[in-house]
Motif scaffolding. Structure first.
Motif, PDB file in Angstrom:
ATOM      1  N   ALA A 275       0.828  -1.207   0.000  1.00  0.00           N
ATOM      2  CA  ALA A 275       0.000   0.000   0.000  1.00  0.00           C
ATOM      3  C   ALA A 275       0.863   1.258   0.000  1.00  0.00           C
ATOM      4  O   ALA A 275       0.419   2.313  -0.463  1.00  0.00           O
ATOM      5  CB  ALA A 275      -0.923   0.000   1.218  1.00  0.00           C
ATOM      6  N   TRP A 276       2.080   1.178   0.493  1.00  0.00           N
ATOM      7  CA  TRP A 276       2.934   2.358   0.550  1.00  0.00           C
ATOM      8  C   TRP A 276       3.363   2.820  -0.823  1.00  0.00           C
ATOM      9  O   TRP A 276       3.712   3.986  -1.006  1.00  0.00           O
ATOM     10  CB  TRP A 276       4.139   2.093   1.444  1.00  0.00           C
ATOM     11  CG  TRP A 276       3.702   1.946   2.850  1.00  0.00           C
ATOM     12  CD1 TRP A 276       3.523   0.781   3.546  1.00  0.00           C
ATOM     13  CD2 TRP A 276       3.293   2.993   3.728  1.00  0.00           C
ATOM     14  NE1 TRP A 276       3.047   1.051   4.804  1.00  0.00           N
ATOM     15  CE2 TRP A 276       2.897   2.407   4.938  1.00  0.00           C
ATOM     16  CE3 TRP A 276       3.221   4.371   3.609  1.00  0.00           C
ATOM     17  CZ2 TRP A 276       2.451   3.153   6.016  1.00  0.00           C
ATOM     18  CZ3 TRP A 276       2.775   5.111   4.678  1.00  0.00           C
ATOM     19  CH2 TRP A 276       2.396   4.495   5.862  1.00  0.00           C
ATOM     20  N   THR A 277       3.348   1.931  -1.801  1.00  0.00           N
ATOM     21  CA  THR A 277       3.666   2.373  -3.161  1.00  0.00           C
ATOM     22  C   THR A 277       2.565   3.277  -3.702  1.00  0.00           C
ATOM     23  O   THR A 277       2.838   4.165  -4.511  1.00  0.00           O
ATOM     24  CB  THR A 277       3.865   1.172  -4.094  1.00  0.00           C
ATOM     25  OG1 THR A 277       2.679   0.376  -4.104  1.00  0.00           O
ATOM     26  CG2 THR A 277       5.032   0.325  -3.648  1.00  0.00           C
ATOM     27  N   TYR A 278       1.341   3.055  -3.262  1.00  0.00           N
ATOM     28  CA  TYR A 278       0.230   3.905  -3.717  1.00  0.00           C
ATOM     29  C   TYR A 278       0.307   5.300  -3.132  1.00  0.00           C
ATOM     30  O   TYR A 278      -0.328   6.221  -3.636  1.00  0.00           O
ATOM     31  CB  TYR A 278      -1.115   3.277  -3.347  1.00  0.00           C
ATOM     32  CG  TYR A 278      -1.357   1.952  -4.008  1.00  0.00           C
ATOM     33  CD1 TYR A 278      -1.294   1.822  -5.385  1.00  0.00           C
ATOM     34  CD2 TYR A 278      -1.634   0.827  -3.257  1.00  0.00           C
ATOM     35  CE1 TYR A 278      -1.494   0.608  -5.996  1.00  0.00           C
ATOM     36  CE2 TYR A 278      -1.847  -0.393  -3.854  1.00  0.00           C
ATOM     37  CZ  TYR A 278      -1.776  -0.501  -5.222  1.00  0.00           C
ATOM     38  OH  TYR A 278      -1.984  -1.706  -5.814  1.00  0.00           O
ATOM     39  N   LEU A 279       1.079   5.472  -2.094  1.00  0.00           N
ATOM     40  CA  LEU A 279       1.227   6.785  -1.470  1.00  0.00           C
ATOM     41  C   LEU A 279       1.954   7.757  -2.394  1.00  0.00           C
ATOM     42  O   LEU A 279       1.738   8.958  -2.319  1.00  0.00           O
ATOM     43  CB  LEU A 279       1.981   6.639  -0.147  1.00  0.00           C
ATOM     44  CG  LEU A 279       2.032   7.819   0.794  1.00  0.00           C
ATOM     45  CD1 LEU A 279       0.636   8.189   1.257  1.00  0.00           C
ATOM     46  CD2 LEU A 279       2.897   7.498   1.985  1.00  0.00           C
ATOM     47  N   PHE A 280       2.786   7.240  -3.290  1.00  0.00           N
ATOM     48  CA  PHE A 280       3.599   8.104  -4.133  1.00  0.00           C
ATOM     49  C   PHE A 280       3.124   8.143  -5.585  1.00  0.00           C
ATOM     50  O   PHE A 280       3.630   8.947  -6.363  1.00  0.00           O
ATOM     51  CB  PHE A 280       5.057   7.656  -4.077  1.00  0.00           C
ATOM     52  CG  PHE A 280       5.610   7.674  -2.683  1.00  0.00           C
ATOM     53  CD1 PHE A 280       5.871   8.868  -2.055  1.00  0.00           C
ATOM     54  CD2 PHE A 280       5.838   6.501  -1.997  1.00  0.00           C
ATOM     55  CE1 PHE A 280       6.362   8.901  -0.768  1.00  0.00           C
ATOM     56  CE2 PHE A 280       6.330   6.518  -0.715  1.00  0.00           C
ATOM     57  CZ  PHE A 280       6.597   7.723  -0.092  1.00  0.00           C
ATOM     58  N   VAL A 281       2.163   7.314  -5.960  1.00  0.00           N
ATOM     59  CA  VAL A 281       1.711   7.275  -7.352  1.00  0.00           C
ATOM     60  C   VAL A 281       1.034   8.580  -7.742  1.00  0.00           C
ATOM     61  O   VAL A 281       1.379   9.201  -8.748  1.00  0.00           O
ATOM     62  CB  VAL A 281       0.761   6.070  -7.576  1.00  0.00           C
ATOM     63  CG1 VAL A 281       0.071   6.158  -8.913  1.00  0.00           C
ATOM     64  CG2 VAL A 281       1.530   4.771  -7.461  1.00  0.00           C
ATOM     65  N   SER A 282       0.073   9.005  -6.971  1.00  0.00           N
ATOM     66  CA  SER A 282      -0.679  10.200  -7.305  1.00  0.00           C
ATOM     67  C   SER A 282       0.175  11.470  -7.284  1.00  0.00           C
ATOM     68  O   SER A 282       0.096  12.263  -8.217  1.00  0.00           O
ATOM     69  CB  SER A 282      -1.889  10.328  -6.377  1.00  0.00           C
ATOM     70  OG  SER A 282      -2.717  11.382  -6.775  1.00  0.00           O
ATOM     71  N   PRO A 283       1.009  11.705  -6.260  1.00  0.00           N
ATOM     72  CA  PRO A 283       1.840  12.911  -6.313  1.00  0.00           C
ATOM     73  C   PRO A 283       2.815  12.942  -7.491  1.00  0.00           C
ATOM     74  O   PRO A 283       3.029  14.001  -8.083  1.00  0.00           O
ATOM     75  CB  PRO A 283       2.608  12.875  -4.982  1.00  0.00           C
ATOM     76  CG  PRO A 283       1.734  12.125  -4.066  1.00  0.00           C
ATOM     77  CD  PRO A 283       1.082  11.077  -4.926  1.00  0.00           C
ATOM     78  N   ILE A 284       3.363  11.793  -7.857  1.00  0.00           N
ATOM     79  CA  ILE A 284       4.287  11.769  -8.997  1.00  0.00           C
ATOM     80  C   ILE A 284       3.543  12.068 -10.296  1.00  0.00           C
ATOM     81  O   ILE A 284       4.021  12.851 -11.132  1.00  0.00           O
ATOM     82  CB  ILE A 284       5.019  10.408  -9.062  1.00  0.00           C
ATOM     83  CG1 ILE A 284       6.014  10.298  -7.911  1.00  0.00           C
ATOM     84  CG2 ILE A 284       5.724  10.221 -10.398  1.00  0.00           C
ATOM     85  CD1 ILE A 284       6.626   8.921  -7.747  1.00  0.00           C
ATOM     86  N   LEU A 285       2.375  11.481 -10.469  1.00  0.00           N
ATOM     87  CA  LEU A 285       1.598  11.762 -11.680  1.00  0.00           C
ATOM     88  C   LEU A 285       1.138  13.212 -11.731  1.00  0.00           C
ATOM     89  O   LEU A 285       1.139  13.836 -12.798  1.00  0.00           O
ATOM     90  CB  LEU A 285       0.395  10.818 -11.756  1.00  0.00           C
ATOM     91  CG  LEU A 285       0.713   9.375 -12.107  1.00  0.00           C
ATOM     92  CD1 LEU A 285      -0.539   8.516 -12.044  1.00  0.00           C
ATOM     93  CD2 LEU A 285       1.333   9.294 -13.486  1.00  0.00           C
TER      94      LEU A 285
END
Length: 155
Positions: free
Chosen positions: A18-28
């Motif tokens: 789940a921690w990978t999903y923490l950075f998906v939206s800000p990077i996009l």
């Protein structure tokens, strides 16, 4: 007891992806704001257009989706092999179990909103947006999105 359960939920959440999903939206969002900067008007409208773009991309698509994924990761261990029976047979109340899960999801989604806010301010500084940052409006939108996703992600 509630805070001990919250710590346990955080430890369980650390073991998932789940921690990978923490950075998906800000990077996009950072990529979209960097690419879409040429199409934005100049002046104070840059902040408003960037906030509107975040509301459309992050608020309508990624944020509710990530909220659902995070809550499913939080309850995953209990759904496997009768974990709810084992958990609720322990000397803890149901209210503290559900409260710990809700607090964990709320904290995770709050961290995601703070990261998106930092990305917006960082891109604004790198792209030389005007100095008059409408913090009250942007922070209000972020807080409203956090409250809205908590209503959607109830267990």
């Amino acid at each position: 007891m509630l805070w001990q359960l919250c710590k346990i939920e955080w430890f369980k959440l650390f073991k998932t992806k789940a921690w990978t999903y923490l950075f998906v939206s800000p990077i996009l969002i950072a990529a979209i704001l960097f690419v879409g900067d040429q199409a934005m008007p100049s002046g104070r409208m840059k902040w408003l257009m960037a906030d509107a773009l975040i509301a459309n991309v992050h608020g309508l698509l990624f944020y509710p989706l990530i909220g659902g994924l995070v809550t499913s990761f939080i309850c995953r261990y209990e759904h496997e092999a009768g974990g709810w029976k084992q958990l609720l047979s322990l000397p803890v109340t149901r209210t503290s179990v559900y409260g710990a899960k809700l607090i964990t999801a709320a904290a995770f989604m709050g961290i995601l909103q703070v990261l998106v806010f930092v990305v917006l301010l960082g891109v604004g500084m790198l792209k030389d947006y005007p100095n008059a940052i409408p913090l009250k409006m942007i922070a209000g939108n972020m807080l409203g999105g956090w409250v809205a996703v908590l209503q959607c992600c109830q267990f």
